[in-house]
Design a protein around this motif. Structure first.
Motif, short mmCIF file in Angstrom:
data_model
loop_
_atom_site.label_atom_id
_atom_site.label_comp_id
_atom_site.label_asym_id
_atom_site.label_seq_id
_atom_site.Cartn_x
_atom_site.Cartn_y
_atom_site.Cartn_z
N PRO A 250 0.83 -1.21 0.03
CA PRO A 250 -0.09 -0.09 0.06
C PRO A 250 0.82 1.18 0.06
O PRO A 250 0.29 2.23 -0.47
CB PRO A 250 -0.79 -0.04 1.22
N ASP A 251 2.16 1.21 0.49
CA ASP A 251 2.84 2.41 0.49
C ASP A 251 4.09 2.23 -0.42
O ASP A 251 4.97 3.21 -0.29
CB ASP A 251 3.32 2.73 2.10
N GLY A 252 4.15 1.49 -1.30
CA GLY A 252 5.25 1.55 -2.32
C GLY A 252 5.26 -0.03 -2.96
O GLY A 252 4.52 -0.84 -2.73
N SER A 253 6.47 -0.11 -3.49
CA SER A 253 6.76 -1.46 -4.21
C SER A 253 7.48 -2.40 -3.57
O SER A 253 8.67 -1.88 -3.05
CB SER A 253 7.39 -1.16 -5.65
N GLY A 254 7.30 -3.50 -3.42
CA GLY A 254 8.08 -4.51 -2.86
C GLY A 254 9.47 -4.68 -3.60
O GLY A 254 10.43 -5.12 -2.79
N LEU A 255 9.33 -4.24 -4.74
CA LEU A 255 10.60 -4.39 -5.53
C LEU A 255 11.72 -3.18 -4.92
O LEU A 255 13.02 -3.53 -5.25
CB LEU A 255 10.52 -4.00 -6.94
N ASP A 256 11.21 -2.18 -4.53
CA ASP A 256 11.97 -1.09 -3.80
C ASP A 256 12.32 -1.70 -2.57
O ASP A 256 13.72 -1.13 -1.90
CB ASP A 256 11.35 0.14 -3.72
N VAL A 257 11.63 -2.60 -1.80
CA VAL A 257 12.11 -2.93 -0.43
C VAL A 257 13.01 -3.89 -0.65
O VAL A 257 14.01 -4.02 -0.01
CB VAL A 257 10.82 -3.46 0.25
N LEU A 258 13.06 -4.76 -1.77
CA LEU A 258 14.12 -5.75 -2.08
C LEU A 258 15.52 -5.35 -2.14
O LEU A 258 16.39 -5.93 -1.38
CB LEU A 258 13.36 -6.34 -3.37
N ARG A 259 15.66 -4.18 -2.69
CA ARG A 259 17.07 -3.80 -2.71
C ARG A 259 17.69 -3.35 -1.52
O ARG A 259 18.94 -2.86 -1.30
CB ARG A 259 17.29 -2.81 -3.80
N GLN A 260 16.70 -3.09 -0.40
CA GLN A 260 17.28 -2.56 0.81
C GLN A 260 17.24 -3.85 1.95
O GLN A 260 17.75 -3.46 3.03
CB GLN A 260 16.51 -1.58 1.26
N LEU A 261 16.84 -4.89 1.40
CA LEU A 261 17.22 -6.00 2.31
C LEU A 261 18.40 -6.67 2.18
O LEU A 261 18.67 -7.38 1.13
CB LEU A 261 15.91 -7.10 2.13
N ASP A 262 19.14 -7.04 3.29
CA ASP A 262 20.39 -7.61 3.42
C ASP A 262 20.39 -9.04 3.71
O ASP A 262 20.88 -9.44 4.70
CB ASP A 262 21.49 -6.92 4.11
N CYS A 263 19.34 -9.73 3.16
CA CYS A 263 19.18 -11.19 3.48
C CYS A 263 18.62 -11.85 1.99
O CYS A 263 18.26 -11.22 1.18
CB CYS A 263 18.26 -11.16 4.40
N ASP A 264 18.31 -13.07 2.30
CA ASP A 264 17.68 -13.78 1.11
C ASP A 264 16.21 -13.58 1.11
O ASP A 264 15.45 -13.57 2.07
CB ASP A 264 17.80 -15.50 1.20
N VAL A 265 15.81 -13.48 -0.16
CA VAL A 265 14.03 -12.62 -0.55
C VAL A 265 13.69 -13.68 -1.59
O VAL A 265 14.30 -14.11 -2.82
CB VAL A 265 14.36 -11.53 -1.05
N MET A 266 12.50 -14.14 -1.46
CA MET A 266 11.66 -14.95 -2.54
C MET A 266 10.27 -13.82 -2.64
O MET A 266 9.65 -13.28 -1.76
CB MET A 266 11.34 -16.05 -2.14
N MET A 267 10.12 -13.68 -3.93
CA MET A 267 9.06 -12.93 -4.25
C MET A 267 7.72 -13.66 -4.46
O MET A 267 7.76 -14.68 -5.01
CB MET A 267 9.22 -12.02 -5.59
N LEU A 268 6.62 -13.21 -3.33
CA LEU A 268 5.30 -14.24 -3.93
C LEU A 268 4.43 -13.04 -4.24
O LEU A 268 4.01 -12.24 -3.42
CB LEU A 268 4.94 -14.84 -2.42
N SER A 269 3.55 -13.15 -5.42
CA SER A 269 3.01 -11.84 -6.03
C SER A 269 2.17 -12.27 -7.09
O SER A 269 2.29 -13.24 -7.78
CB SER A 269 3.98 -10.68 -6.47
N ALA A 270 1.13 -11.25 -7.02
CA ALA A 270 0.17 -11.45 -8.42
C ALA A 270 0.81 -10.65 -9.59
O ALA A 270 0.06 -10.59 -10.43
CB ALA A 270 -1.11 -11.23 -8.05
N ALA A 271 1.94 -10.12 -9.36
CA ALA A 271 2.62 -9.21 -10.38
C ALA A 271 3.21 -10.09 -11.36
O ALA A 271 4.17 -10.89 -11.15
CB ALA A 271 3.58 -8.36 -9.92
N ALA A 272 2.32 -10.34 -12.54
CA ALA A 272 2.50 -11.33 -13.69
C ALA A 272 3.09 -10.67 -14.87
O ALA A 272 3.23 -11.38 -15.85
CB ALA A 272 1.36 -12.07 -14.31
N ASP A 273 3.91 -9.33 -14.62
CA ASP A 273 4.32 -8.67 -15.92
C ASP A 273 5.81 -9.04 -15.92
O ASP A 273 6.64 -9.50 -14.93
CB ASP A 273 4.06 -7.27 -15.72
N VAL A 274 6.21 -8.93 -16.95
CA VAL A 274 7.78 -9.25 -17.38
C VAL A 274 8.75 -8.33 -16.45
O VAL A 274 9.75 -8.67 -16.26
CB VAL A 274 8.08 -9.33 -18.87
#
Length: 228
Positions: free
Chosen positions: A61-85
């Motif tokens: 609701p307050d941003g994109s998980g893709l922006d959060v991703l680059r701020q996380l210093d750990c392993d990440v798996m994306m679970l999302s309905a975002a089906a775009d390339v």
């Protein structure tokens, strides 16, 4: 990691997050340490809980998980309905280890988590890398290690076969019971250390699942079951 890999779930839908948490907790070796419903909470939870794996949605609701991703210093798996390339490519470019499209079933996530566990076990027991270990780690993470190593071209040793037969027999006789390394050693007629070494190798190959049994004190007991 005394009680499994700590996992943080980031999803703005509380009911979905609860469902995914139940999926995670059903996989031996993983535990959910928290849930965040937006990007700000996700970063706060990461710094306070220090998870080793984050399951992250793209739409927050307050941003994109893709922006959060680059701020996380750990392993990440994306679970999302975002089906775009674009989202997929950006997620992989920024370091996501997997991209699982919603909706998905329990086994879909479980397979990714088991692959991740094999990848981590392989690296944690490797003092120094060589190219073979690098390739095995990559295949484990992608979930292709099992098919590659259990193909007809690979012949298992007599000890491996005996261990797998012991696990199969225990599961058939006890309705799915797993065995400890000591119990396997006694049935096969080898030392506990030898059984442990073979069991770890079979787990890395994907032929055996590791389950954790927690007691009241001390480290959890590792128990082993043949992959069905």
């Amino acid at each position: 990691m005394s009680r499994g890999f700590p996992v943080l779930i980031v999803d703005d839908d509380f009911h979905v997050a609860t469902l995914h948490a139940s999926y995670v907790e059903a996989v031996p070796g993983f535990r959910v340490v928290g849930h965040a419903g937006n990007a700000q909470q996700a970063l706060q939870a990461f710094h306070s809980l220090r998870p080793e794996l984050v399951l992250l949605d793209v739409y927050l609701p307050d941003g994109s998980g893709l922006d959060v991703l680059r701020q996380l210093d750990c392993d990440v798996m994306m679970l999302s309905a975002a089906a775009d390339v674009t989202s997929l490519r950006m997620a992989l470019h920024r370091g996501a280890l997997a991209y699982l499209l919603k909706p998905f079933g329990q086994e879909d996530l479980a397979q990714r988590l088991r692959s991740y566990a094999r990848y981590r076990r392989l690296l944690e027991k490797s003092i120094q890398l060589d190219q073979d270990i690098v390739e095995r780690a990559r295949r484990s993470l992608l979930g292709t290690e099992t098919s590659a190593l259990s193909s007809p071209a690979r012949t298992r040793s007599a000890t491996e076969q005996s261990i797998l037969e012991a696990l199969t027999g225990a599961q058939s006789a006890s309705g799915g019971a797993a065995l400890s390394a000591l119990e396997v050693a006694e049935q096969v007629g080898v030392s506990r250390a030898t059984a442990q070494r073979y069991l770890s190798s079979l787990a890395d190959d994907g032929a055996v699942d590791i389950q954790l049994r927690y007691g009241t004190t001390g480290r959890p007991e590792h128990r082993y079951a043949k992959r069905r």
